[in-house]
Design a protein around this motif. Structure first.
Motif, short mmCIF file in Angstrom:
data_model
loop_
_atom_site.label_atom_id
_atom_site.label_comp_id
_atom_site.label_asym_id
_atom_site.label_seq_id
_atom_site.Cartn_x
_atom_site.Cartn_y
_atom_site.Cartn_z
N MET A 63 0.89 -1.25 0.06
CA MET A 63 -0.02 -0.05 0.06
C MET A 63 0.96 1.28 -0.07
SD MET A 63 -3.08 0.95 2.68
CE MET A 63 -3.93 2.62 2.38
N ALA A 64 0.61 2.15 -0.93
CA ALA A 64 1.25 3.48 -0.92
C ALA A 64 0.80 4.38 -0.08
CB ALA A 64 1.23 3.71 -2.33
N HIS A 65 1.65 5.45 0.11
CA HIS A 65 0.94 6.62 0.87
C HIS A 65 0.25 7.52 -0.06
CE1 HIS A 65 4.51 6.26 3.83
NE2 HIS A 65 3.41 6.28 4.74
N VAL A 66 0.62 7.47 -1.23
CA VAL A 66 0.16 8.49 -2.26
C VAL A 66 -0.07 7.85 -3.90
CG1 VAL A 66 0.25 10.68 -3.45
CG2 VAL A 66 1.00 10.58 -1.16
N ALA A 67 -1.08 7.92 -4.26
CA ALA A 67 -1.44 7.35 -5.59
C ALA A 67 -1.72 8.73 -6.46
CB ALA A 67 -2.54 6.32 -5.90
N ILE A 68 -0.73 8.71 -7.41
CA ILE A 68 -0.88 10.07 -8.51
C ILE A 68 -1.50 9.47 -9.76
CG2 ILE A 68 0.21 11.81 -9.49
CD1 ILE A 68 2.06 11.77 -6.80
N VAL A 69 -2.40 10.10 -10.39
CA VAL A 69 -3.12 9.69 -11.63
C VAL A 69 -2.73 10.93 -12.66
CG1 VAL A 69 -4.85 8.75 -13.16
CG2 VAL A 69 -5.05 8.37 -10.61
N GLY A 70 -1.86 10.76 -13.57
CA GLY A 70 -1.55 11.55 -14.47
C GLY A 70 0.06 12.21 -14.19
N GLY A 71 0.68 12.16 -15.35
CA GLY A 71 2.22 12.42 -15.53
C GLY A 71 2.55 13.79 -16.26
N GLY A 72 1.74 14.69 -16.05
CA GLY A 72 2.24 16.05 -16.71
C GLY A 72 2.73 16.72 -15.60
N PRO A 73 2.83 18.12 -15.82
CA PRO A 73 3.38 18.90 -14.58
C PRO A 73 2.94 18.74 -13.36
CG PRO A 73 3.40 20.09 -16.64
CD PRO A 73 2.73 18.87 -16.96
N ALA A 74 1.44 18.68 -13.39
CA ALA A 74 1.12 18.63 -11.81
C ALA A 74 1.17 17.25 -11.18
CB ALA A 74 -0.60 18.71 -12.13
N GLY A 75 1.01 16.21 -11.89
CA GLY A 75 1.29 14.90 -11.35
C GLY A 75 2.71 14.64 -11.08
N LEU A 76 3.61 15.10 -11.87
CA LEU A 76 4.91 14.76 -11.57
C LEU A 76 5.46 15.75 -10.25
CD1 LEU A 76 6.34 14.42 -15.16
CD2 LEU A 76 6.10 12.68 -13.47
N SER A 77 5.02 17.11 -10.44
CA SER A 77 5.37 17.79 -9.11
C SER A 77 4.95 17.25 -7.85
CB SER A 77 4.62 19.09 -9.56
OG SER A 77 5.18 20.01 -8.47
N ALA A 78 3.78 16.60 -7.71
CA ALA A 78 3.18 15.91 -6.62
C ALA A 78 4.06 14.99 -6.35
CB ALA A 78 1.61 15.50 -6.73
N GLY A 79 4.52 13.83 -7.25
CA GLY A 79 5.30 12.71 -7.17
C GLY A 79 6.65 13.24 -6.81
N LEU A 80 7.24 14.29 -7.12
CA LEU A 80 8.48 14.62 -6.70
C LEU A 80 8.58 15.05 -5.37
CD1 LEU A 80 11.33 15.75 -7.54
CD2 LEU A 80 10.44 17.86 -7.80
N PHE A 81 7.70 16.01 -4.78
CA PHE A 81 7.52 16.41 -3.50
C PHE A 81 7.14 15.15 -2.58
CE2 PHE A 81 7.82 20.54 -5.54
CZ PHE A 81 8.23 21.20 -4.63
N ALA A 82 6.31 14.34 -2.96
CA ALA A 82 5.71 13.33 -1.98
C ALA A 82 6.97 12.41 -1.83
CB ALA A 82 4.72 12.78 -2.57
N SER A 83 7.55 12.12 -2.91
CA SER A 83 8.44 11.04 -2.87
C SER A 83 9.76 11.46 -2.40
CB SER A 83 8.92 10.09 -4.21
OG SER A 83 9.40 10.96 -5.25
N LYS A 84 10.16 12.56 -2.61
CA LYS A 84 11.50 13.17 -2.17
C LYS A 84 11.56 13.34 -0.57
CE LYS A 84 13.86 17.76 -2.29
NZ LYS A 84 13.29 18.50 -1.14
N ASN A 85 10.18 13.19 -0.07
CA ASN A 85 10.12 13.45 1.33
C ASN A 85 9.71 12.40 2.20
OD1 ASN A 85 10.64 16.51 1.98
ND2 ASN A 85 9.56 16.62 0.31
N GLY A 86 9.77 11.07 1.53
CA GLY A 86 9.76 9.90 2.30
C GLY A 86 8.46 9.31 2.02
#
Length: 196
Positions: free
Chosen positions: A1-24
């Motif tokens: 189970m993940a903390h965060v699931a992100i649907v979409g790989g444009g600037p918004a989705g990748l930005s959310a993915g960057l900040f979430a994964s970068k911070n553990g």
């Protein structure tokens, strides 16, 4: 189970993915490469002089991968629903569970509608300043929540706002992602551009 699931790989989705994964946070991101950024050439993205949209998105994907997000390239999400204290995300490959959900599917609001998110009079998904929808723990970013303001910097900012709100919830206090040169050096070593 993940903390965060992100649907979409444009600037918004990748930005959310960057900040979430970068911070553990364990982050799973689904990217079907449908982003409009491929049609763009960026001259108006703060800090970027000139870059093609496809080159920009390739760099953004690499950043997200480098920080450990589990990015599923080409895996289309076919459904999302609230499940227990989180969300179930269904694809043709299987089902994934996450505590939080970030919808970053451009102007396609079908998943938000099926999840039961409230909509505004202009048919955009209703969100607060952190891009959280009426469904607790679910966020809508970029063109999903904006009638006309579709722009890469705005979308990336929405994704960052969602991730920082999730991080604040997880840590129990306002969370700030602010790196200093020493942080960059400890993470990237000799790859840091020191401006010389």
């Amino acid at each position: 189970m993940a903390h965060v699931a992100i649907v979409g790989g444009g600037p918004a989705g990748l930005s959310a993915g960057l900040f979430a994964s970068k911070n553990g946070l364990d982050t799973v991101l689904f990217d079907t490469d449908g982003t409009w950024i491929h049609k763009a050439h960026l001259f108006n993205y703060l800090g970027v002089g000139s870059v093609g949209g496809s080159e920009f998105i390739a760099t953004a994907r690499q950043q997200v991968d480098d920080f450990g997000a589990d990015r599923h390239q080409g895996e289309e999400v076919t459904g999302v629903e609230a499940a227990g204290d989180g969300f179930a995300v269904t694809t043709e490959e299987g089902e994934y569970e996450a505590d939080y959900l970030v919808l970053a599917t451009g102007a396609n609001r079908d998943l938000a509608e099926s999840l039961g998110c409230e909509f505004d009079d202009d048919d955009t998904v209703s969100v607060n300043l952190s891009t959280e929808t009426s469904v607790e723990g679910a966020y809508a970013t970029g063109a999903m929540a904006r009638a006309e303001e579709w722009q890469a910097v705005i979308s990336a900012g929405d994704g960052a706002a969602a991730a920082l709100d999730i991080l604040s919830n997880e840590k129990g206090e306002h969370y700030h992602d602010f790196d200093v040169p020493d942080t960059a050096a400890s993470v990237f070593g000799g790859l840091v551009d020191d401006g010389e």
